[in-house]
Design a protein around this motif. Structure first.
Motif, mmCIF file in Angstrom:
data_model
loop_
_atom_site.group_PDB
_atom_site.id
_atom_site.type_symbol
_atom_site.label_atom_id
_atom_site.label_comp_id
_atom_site.label_asym_id
_atom_site.label_seq_id
_atom_site.Cartn_x
_atom_site.Cartn_y
_atom_site.Cartn_z
ATOM 1 N N SER A 36 1.177 -1.034 -0.026
ATOM 2 C CA SER A 36 -0.216 -0.163 -0.089
ATOM 3 C C SER A 36 0.934 1.770 -0.035
ATOM 4 O O SER A 36 1.649 0.985 0.179
ATOM 5 C CB SER A 36 -1.238 -0.137 1.153
ATOM 6 N N LYS A 81 -4.543 20.643 -2.062
ATOM 7 C CA LYS A 81 -5.080 19.128 -2.369
ATOM 8 C C LYS A 81 -6.124 18.428 -0.923
ATOM 9 O O LYS A 81 -7.009 17.794 -1.649
ATOM 10 C CB LYS A 81 -3.827 18.048 -2.103
ATOM 11 N N THR A 82 -6.328 18.742 0.234
ATOM 12 C CA THR A 82 -7.028 18.442 1.332
ATOM 13 C C THR A 82 -8.034 19.848 1.582
ATOM 14 O O THR A 82 -8.776 18.729 2.559
ATOM 15 C CB THR A 82 -6.408 17.965 2.754
ATOM 16 N N GLN A 89 -0.485 15.091 7.342
ATOM 17 C CA GLN A 89 -2.110 15.206 6.427
ATOM 18 C C GLN A 89 -2.048 13.404 5.584
ATOM 19 O O GLN A 89 -0.365 13.165 5.401
ATOM 20 C CB GLN A 89 -2.339 16.202 5.296
ATOM 21 N N PHE A 91 -2.241 10.459 3.100
ATOM 22 C CA PHE A 91 -2.873 9.749 2.425
ATOM 23 C C PHE A 91 -2.843 8.510 1.987
ATOM 24 O O PHE A 91 -1.406 7.134 2.204
ATOM 25 C CB PHE A 91 -2.069 10.721 1.420
ATOM 26 N N ASN A 93 -2.631 4.956 -0.738
ATOM 27 C CA ASN A 93 -3.102 4.578 -2.180
ATOM 28 C C ASN A 93 -3.684 6.108 -2.976
ATOM 29 O O ASN A 93 -4.767 5.918 -3.404
ATOM 30 C CB ASN A 93 -4.279 3.672 -2.162
ATOM 31 N N GLY A 94 -3.044 7.047 -2.445
ATOM 32 C CA GLY A 94 -3.925 8.249 -2.729
ATOM 33 C C GLY A 94 -4.936 9.623 -2.511
ATOM 34 O O GLY A 94 -4.936 9.988 -3.128
ATOM 35 N N GLN A 95 -5.594 8.588 -1.408
ATOM 36 C CA GLN A 95 -6.251 8.823 -0.881
ATOM 37 C C GLN A 95 -6.437 9.937 0.053
ATOM 38 O O GLN A 95 -5.946 9.118 1.191
ATOM 39 C CB GLN A 95 -7.323 8.175 -1.173
ATOM 40 N N ALA A 96 -6.975 10.909 0.561
ATOM 41 C CA ALA A 96 -6.554 11.727 1.361
ATOM 42 C C ALA A 96 -7.280 11.053 3.062
ATOM 43 O O ALA A 96 -8.793 11.649 2.309
ATOM 44 C CB ALA A 96 -6.551 13.787 1.060
ATOM 45 N N ILE A 97 -7.017 10.864 4.076
ATOM 46 C CA ILE A 97 -7.715 10.219 4.860
ATOM 47 C C ILE A 97 -8.135 11.336 6.383
ATOM 48 O O ILE A 97 -8.482 10.952 6.929
ATOM 49 C CB ILE A 97 -7.461 8.982 5.572
ATOM 50 N N MET A 115 -8.895 -0.591 4.197
ATOM 51 C CA MET A 115 -7.781 0.415 2.978
ATOM 52 C C MET A 115 -6.753 -0.055 2.440
ATOM 53 O O MET A 115 -6.734 -0.593 0.800
ATOM 54 C CB MET A 115 -7.804 1.288 3.922
#
Length: 118
Positions: A36, A81-82, A89, A91, A93-97, A115
């Protein structure tokens, strides 16, 4: 597992750590965790950043630590981005959590493992 980061003087470092064996993790789950893409944007004076990195390390999750201390361009990119001005901050797999609180909530709900598994 490799944890990468920067020293306070800006020089790079790589520290090798072995992921702890956790009861209930199959070899496939550990492989997926290593594969991941986890990135955490931090500053060198942030307690929440340290807590988030400690949780990832405790869970045996490899991550890239990107220090944005004093880097206005990187901080502006994070806001773009967020929509957030705070660190960490995170991320996956490219997704901001989100930040530290969101990471702990995701872990507590089992969502972090989901995830990472894909």
């Amino acid at each position: 597992m490799f944890h990468t980061g920067r020293l306070p003087n800006g020089e790079g470092m790589v520290v090798e750590r072995k992921a702890p064996r956790r009861k209930g993790n199959t070899p496939d789950e550990r492989y997926n965790q290593r594969m991941s893409d986890v990135k955490i944007y931090t500053t060198n004076y942030c307690g929440y950043c340290a807590r988030a990195k400690a949780l990832l390390t405790e869970r045996g999750i490899a991550f890239e630590d990107i220090d944005v201390t004093g880097d206005a361009g990187a901080r502006a990119m994070l806001v773009e981005k967020t929509g957030r001005h705070t660190v960490p901050q995170i991320f996956i797999n490219g997704q901001a959590i989100g930040g530290c609180d969101e990471l702990f909530a995701l872990d507590a709900s089992g969502g972090l493992q989901r995830m990472l598994a894909g």
